[in-house]
Design a protein around this motif. Structure first.
Motif, PDB file in Angstrom:
ATOM      1  N   UNK A   1       0.931  -1.828   0.448  1.00  0.00           N
ATOM      2  CA  UNK A   1       0.136   0.046   0.161  1.00  0.00           C
ATOM      3  C   UNK A   1       0.766   1.196   0.267  1.00  0.00           C
ATOM      4  N   UNK A   2       0.531   1.702  -1.345  1.00  0.00           N
ATOM      5  CA  UNK A   2       1.367   3.542  -1.479  1.00  0.00           C
ATOM      6  C   UNK A   2       1.075   4.489  -0.193  1.00  0.00           C
ATOM      7  N   UNK A   3       0.886   4.401   0.577  1.00  0.00           N
ATOM      8  CA  UNK A   3       0.401   5.561   1.937  1.00  0.00           C
ATOM      9  C   UNK A   3       0.203   6.636   1.451  1.00  0.00           C
ATOM     10  N   UNK A   4      -0.804   6.619   0.725  1.00  0.00           N
ATOM     11  CA  UNK A   4      -1.015   8.091   0.153  1.00  0.00           C
ATOM     12  C   UNK A   4      -1.864   8.772   1.346  1.00  0.00           C
ATOM     13  N   UNK A   5      -2.440   8.341   1.867  1.00  0.00           N
ATOM     14  CA  UNK A   5      -3.101   9.138   2.695  1.00  0.00           C
ATOM     15  C   UNK A   5      -2.050   9.666   3.504  1.00  0.00           C
ATOM     16  N   UNK A   6      -0.697   9.468   4.141  1.00  0.00           N
ATOM     17  CA  UNK A   6       0.327   9.668   4.812  1.00  0.00           C
ATOM     18  C   UNK A   6       1.093  10.344   4.221  1.00  0.00           C
ATOM     19  N   UNK A   7       1.123  10.068   3.013  1.00  0.00           N
ATOM     20  CA  UNK A   7       1.920  11.167   1.904  1.00  0.00           C
ATOM     21  C   UNK A   7       0.939  12.844   1.590  1.00  0.00           C
ATOM     22  N   UNK A   8       0.341  12.950   2.066  1.00  0.00           N
ATOM     23  CA  UNK A   8      -1.097  13.919   2.169  1.00  0.00           C
ATOM     24  C   UNK A   8      -0.754  15.056   3.147  1.00  0.00           C
ATOM     25  N   UNK A   9      -0.065  13.600   3.720  1.00  0.00           N
ATOM     26  CA  UNK A   9       0.116  14.373   6.121  1.00  0.00           C
ATOM     27  C   UNK A   9       0.861  14.866   5.734  1.00  0.00           C
ATOM     28  N   UNK A  10       2.076  14.348   5.026  1.00  0.00           N
ATOM     29  CA  UNK A  10       3.834  14.700   5.463  1.00  0.00           C
ATOM     30  C   UNK A  10       4.023  15.957   4.185  1.00  0.00           C
ATOM     31  N   UNK A  11       3.363  16.526   3.218  1.00  0.00           N
ATOM     32  CA  UNK A  11       3.064  17.027   1.737  1.00  0.00           C
ATOM     33  C   UNK A  11       4.036  18.304   2.651  1.00  0.00           C
ATOM     34  N   UNK A  12       2.520  18.887   3.318  1.00  0.00           N
ATOM     35  CA  UNK A  12       3.524  20.834   3.597  1.00  0.00           C
ATOM     36  C   UNK A  12       4.562  20.082   4.342  1.00  0.00           C
TER      37      UNK A  12
END
Length: 394
Positions: free
Chosen positions: A227-238
């Motif tokens: 699973x590519x952790x897309x939700x966590x990628x968004x969290x760490x984006x900023x």
């Protein structure tokens, strides 16, 4: 117009409007202004997935009992309630309650959306086009994210609280449009209902299918552990952009650019598989996010950071249509939504638990979190490789 479209394109339109979020690029900043740290922020996604874990099987059974259409409508109704509540949320407890509502909505939608599309194709003898159809629905989903992300650069570019509130209101209105479109879905004319069976027996049949099918189990393990952790990628984006000195205005633009790549990837996933074959296509699709996460652990400057985030966000959509196709090949219509919900339940439990660890690591050092996510994905991709024999059903 909605009356004339087939179910695949109605679902695609629903995906578009329900993913038209205007505040996602600044969501982490919004949470941090409410006093949340990374553990708490990631825990919200963990609460969503934990709720999905508890609700997946019951909602899948409901979908198999009452039909896919009503389940999709319920999912969108809960999503709308969550967005309205988000307008008034002020603290961590409020966000927890909203996450529970969101989790229930996702649970209603996760199994039955795929089941609705597959059974709509099956009744026309076109079930072999599932990967292509899934690519279309995923492309519309990503298109919603693209437009929302691009417009967010205008709506919330100055990060003012009032502008963020308006972005949430516009998002709620968009979800309302998706709910209206769901009224025009046509229930597939297939005998998948089973009033003579108890919910417990339906669950038992679905779990039994997964346990007895070695190929399906391997595909599930591959899907869960990569699973590519897309939700966590968004969290760490900023904070990732801040760490690499990327201007805030590029938050929305990078999501939009990544969304464009995601549309291309999802629409052409079946061609990608046809060109490389199952083994190489799936290995490539699952490895790419892991490798990019490792590169994101390096501080390489604004331009490279923008490029890496965009490539990672876009490439994640390459695997979803393929997994949707492979899962459905092994599951019959009578228990399709329940079995898919069982698979999503396994994935949700994993994401919820690992997310707390990832959040704690990120609070120590963001680069370590990227190394952890990349290492997990690469290990899963190499350990549970699949080939043609795992996806061919006699």
């Amino acid at each position: 117009m909605a009356l004339r479209l087939n179910n695949v394109y109605k679902v695609a339109l629903i995906n578009f409007f329900s993913s038209l979020y205007f505040y996602l690029p600044v969501l982490t900043i919004y949470y941090q202004r409410r006093g949340l740290n990374f553990v708490q922020i990631n825990s919200l996604w963990g609460i969503i997935t934990a709720t999905i874990f508890l609700a997946e099987i019951p909602t899948g059974v409901i979908a198999d009992k009452i039909g896919r259409k009503k389940s999709v409508m319920m999912a969108l109704f809960l999503q709308l309630i969550g967005e309205i509540a988000f307008i008034f949320a002020q603290n961590y407890l409020h966000f927890i309650l909203i996450s529970v509502i969101a989790g229930l909505g996702f649970a209603f939608q996760s199994g039955c959306i795929q089941a609705l599309v597959y059974d709509s194709l099956k009744e026309k003898g076109k079930e072999k086009e599932m990967a292509k159809a899934s690519g279309v629905t995923e492309a519309f989903y990503q298109s919603g994210h693209i437009l929302g992300a691009l417009l967010s650069t205008l709506i919330v570019s100055r990060l003012e609280p009032g502008r963020i509130t308006w972005a949430i209101i516009l998002t709620a209105l968009s979800v309302g449009v998706a709910l209206v479109i769901s009224l025009f879905i046509r229930e597939p004319n297939l005998d998948y209902s089973h009033p003579e069976q108890s919910p417990l027996k339906v669950v038992k049949n679905a779990v039994g299918l997964i346990r007895a099918n070695a190929s399906l189990k391997r595909i599930i393990w591959l899907g869960v552990l990569t699973t590519p952790f897309v939700g966590y990628l968004r969290n760490f984006h900023p904070p990732y952009f801040l760490q690499n000195n990327v201007p805030p205005v590029w938050l929305g633009l990078s999501l939009g650019a990544g969304g464009i790549l995601a549309v291309i990837a999802s629409k052409n996933a079946y061609k990608f598989e046809a060109s490389l074959g199952v083994s190489k296509a799936m290995l490539t699709a699952t490895l790419i996010p892991g490798i990019i996460y490792l590169l994101m652990a390096l501080t390489l400057g604004p331009a490279v950071a923008f490029l890496l985030f965009t490539l990672n966000f876009g490439s994640m959509s390459l695997q979803e249509p393929l997994f949707a196709d492979y899962y459905n090949r092994h599951i019959n219509s009578q228990i399709r939504a329940t079995a898919l919900s069982a698979i999503n339940m396994i994935s949700s439990a994993y994401i919820a638990l690992i997310g707390l660890l990832i959040g704690w690591v990120a609070d120590q050092r963001l680069t370590w979190a990227f190394l952890l996510m990349g290492g997990i994905v690469i290990l899963g991709a190499l350990t549970f490789r699949i080939n043609e024999k795992h996806v061919v059903v006699d």
